[in-house]
Design a protein around this motif. Structure first.
Motif, PDB file in Angstrom:
ATOM      1  N   LEU A 145       1.098   7.176   5.171  1.00  0.00           N
ATOM      2  CA  LEU A 145       2.324   7.801   4.696  1.00  0.00           C
ATOM      3  C   LEU A 145       2.325   7.696   3.180  1.00  0.00           C
ATOM      4  CD1 LEU A 145       4.794   6.245   7.268  1.00  0.00           C
ATOM      5  CD2 LEU A 145       3.960   8.591   7.213  1.00  0.00           C
ATOM      6  N   VAL A 146       2.398   8.809   2.523  1.00  0.00           N
ATOM      7  CA  VAL A 146       2.312   8.837   1.068  1.00  0.00           C
ATOM      8  C   VAL A 146       3.733   8.841   0.501  1.00  0.00           C
ATOM      9  CG1 VAL A 146       1.439  10.085  -0.926  1.00  0.00           C
ATOM     10  CG2 VAL A 146       0.163  10.136   1.236  1.00  0.00           C
ATOM     11  N   ARG A 147       4.052   7.780  -0.220  1.00  0.00           N
ATOM     12  CA  ARG A 147       5.367   7.675  -0.876  1.00  0.00           C
ATOM     13  C   ARG A 147       5.194   8.019  -2.338  1.00  0.00           C
ATOM     14  NH1 ARG A 147       9.033   5.560   2.484  1.00  0.00           N
ATOM     15  NH2 ARG A 147       8.243   4.405   4.268  1.00  0.00           N
ATOM     16  N   LYS A 158      14.572   6.228  -4.516  1.00  0.00           N
ATOM     17  CA  LYS A 158      13.749   6.671  -5.647  1.00  0.00           C
ATOM     18  C   LYS A 158      12.456   7.304  -5.143  1.00  0.00           C
ATOM     19  CE  LYS A 158      11.473   5.119  -9.841  1.00  0.00           C
ATOM     20  NZ  LYS A 158      11.093   4.017 -10.684  1.00  0.00           N
ATOM     21  N   GLU A 159      11.852   6.669  -4.131  1.00  0.00           N
ATOM     22  CA  GLU A 159      10.612   7.195  -3.563  1.00  0.00           C
ATOM     23  C   GLU A 159      10.898   7.783  -2.192  1.00  0.00           C
ATOM     24  OE1 GLU A 159       7.816   3.976  -3.375  1.00  0.00           O
ATOM     25  OE2 GLU A 159       7.037   4.436  -5.354  1.00  0.00           O
ATOM     26  N   VAL A 160      10.190   8.854  -1.863  1.00  0.00           N
ATOM     27  CA  VAL A 160      10.319   9.487  -0.563  1.00  0.00           C
ATOM     28  C   VAL A 160       8.929   9.664   0.033  1.00  0.00           C
ATOM     29  CG1 VAL A 160      12.436  10.729  -1.168  1.00  0.00           C
ATOM     30  CG2 VAL A 160      10.227  11.817  -1.547  1.00  0.00           C
ATOM     31  N   VAL A 161       8.869   9.877   1.332  1.00  0.00           N
ATOM     32  CA  VAL A 161       7.594  10.219   1.957  1.00  0.00           C
ATOM     33  C   VAL A 161       7.306  11.656   1.562  1.00  0.00           C
ATOM     34  CG1 VAL A 161       6.337  10.512   4.119  1.00  0.00           C
ATOM     35  CG2 VAL A 161       7.940   8.617   3.863  1.00  0.00           C
ATOM     36  N   GLY A 162       6.244  11.835   0.795  1.00  0.00           N
ATOM     37  CA  GLY A 162       5.904  13.154   0.281  1.00  0.00           C
ATOM     38  C   GLY A 162       4.802  13.838   1.063  1.00  0.00           C
ATOM     39  N   GLY A 163       4.138  13.091   1.938  1.00  0.00           N
ATOM     40  CA  GLY A 163       3.062  13.670   2.717  1.00  0.00           C
ATOM     41  C   GLY A 163       2.432  12.628   3.618  1.00  0.00           C
ATOM     42  N   TYR A 164       1.433  13.046   4.354  1.00  0.00           N
ATOM     43  CA  TYR A 164       0.761  12.145   5.284  1.00  0.00           C
ATOM     44  C   TYR A 164      -0.681  12.594   5.469  1.00  0.00           C
ATOM     45  CZ  TYR A 164       0.807  15.839   8.718  1.00  0.00           C
ATOM     46  OH  TYR A 164       0.577  17.028   9.370  1.00  0.00           O
ATOM     47  N   ALA A 165      -1.460  11.702   6.025  1.00  0.00           N
ATOM     48  CA  ALA A 165      -2.820  12.041   6.453  1.00  0.00           C
ATOM     49  C   ALA A 165      -3.122  11.231   7.703  1.00  0.00           C
ATOM     50  CB  ALA A 165      -3.843  11.719   5.371  1.00  0.00           C
ATOM     51  N   ILE A 166      -3.890  11.816   8.590  1.00  0.00           N
ATOM     52  CA  ILE A 166      -4.389  11.099   9.766  1.00  0.00           C
ATOM     53  C   ILE A 166      -5.902  11.036   9.611  1.00  0.00           C
ATOM     54  CG2 ILE A 166      -4.633  11.053  12.274  1.00  0.00           C
ATOM     55  CD1 ILE A 166      -1.954  12.553  12.424  1.00  0.00           C
ATOM     56  N   LEU A 167      -6.402   9.807   9.562  1.00  0.00           N
ATOM     57  CA  LEU A 167      -7.823   9.556   9.364  1.00  0.00           C
ATOM     58  C   LEU A 167      -8.421   8.914  10.605  1.00  0.00           C
ATOM     59  CD1 LEU A 167      -7.582   7.836   5.846  1.00  0.00           C
ATOM     60  CD2 LEU A 167      -7.787  10.274   6.341  1.00  0.00           C
ATOM     61  N   GLN A 168      -9.636   9.279  10.945  1.00  0.00           N
ATOM     62  CA  GLN A 168     -10.367   8.615  12.020  1.00  0.00           C
ATOM     63  C   GLN A 168     -11.571   7.944  11.379  1.00  0.00           C
ATOM     64  OE1 GLN A 168     -11.458  11.040  15.368  1.00  0.00           O
ATOM     65  NE2 GLN A 168     -11.590   9.237  16.662  1.00  0.00           N
TER      66      GLN A 168
END
Length: 117
Positions: A7-9, A73-83
């Protein structure tokens, strides 16, 4: 192989449009590499929090708060799913992703293994 969600904050004042051409090129090269390596299963940025709604359940009751979420101040701006083979590899890819951003940004990623249980 285990899967991990990152989860990218990010500070909401920053967006992909604010990235320098050099940072965009670094990110593009990393995305190409991580995709060719078969590690990236999915990734996306999210719309601004002004377009979102928080749903809370407390005491058996639901409440809804429309964005923007000014107390955050910070929000979840994106995500990635990695294997990947293990958490260490997920952390290394995440570190490389964060390094693509401009030095004056504060970007945090929460790395968590997906419970395949």
């Amino acid at each position: 192989m285990p899967r991990f969600l990152t989860l990218v904050r990010i500070e909401e004042k920053h967006s992909a449009a604010d990235m320098t051409p050099e940072a965009g090129a670094r990110m593009g090269a990393l995305f190409e590499e991580i995709t060719k390596a078969g590690v990236m299963l999915d990734t996306a940025g999210l719309t601004p929090s002004a377009e979102g709604t928080r749903v809370t359940r407390s005491g058996g009751e639901f409440s809804y708060t429309d964005g923007p979420f000014t107390e955050t101040k910070e929000v979840v701006g994106g995500y990635a799913i990695l294997q990947v083979k293990d958490k260490a590899e997920a952390m290394e890819w995440t570190k490389r992703f964060l390094a693509c951003h401009p030095d004056d940004w504060t970007v945090t990623s929460e790395v968590r293994q997906i419970d395949e249980g």
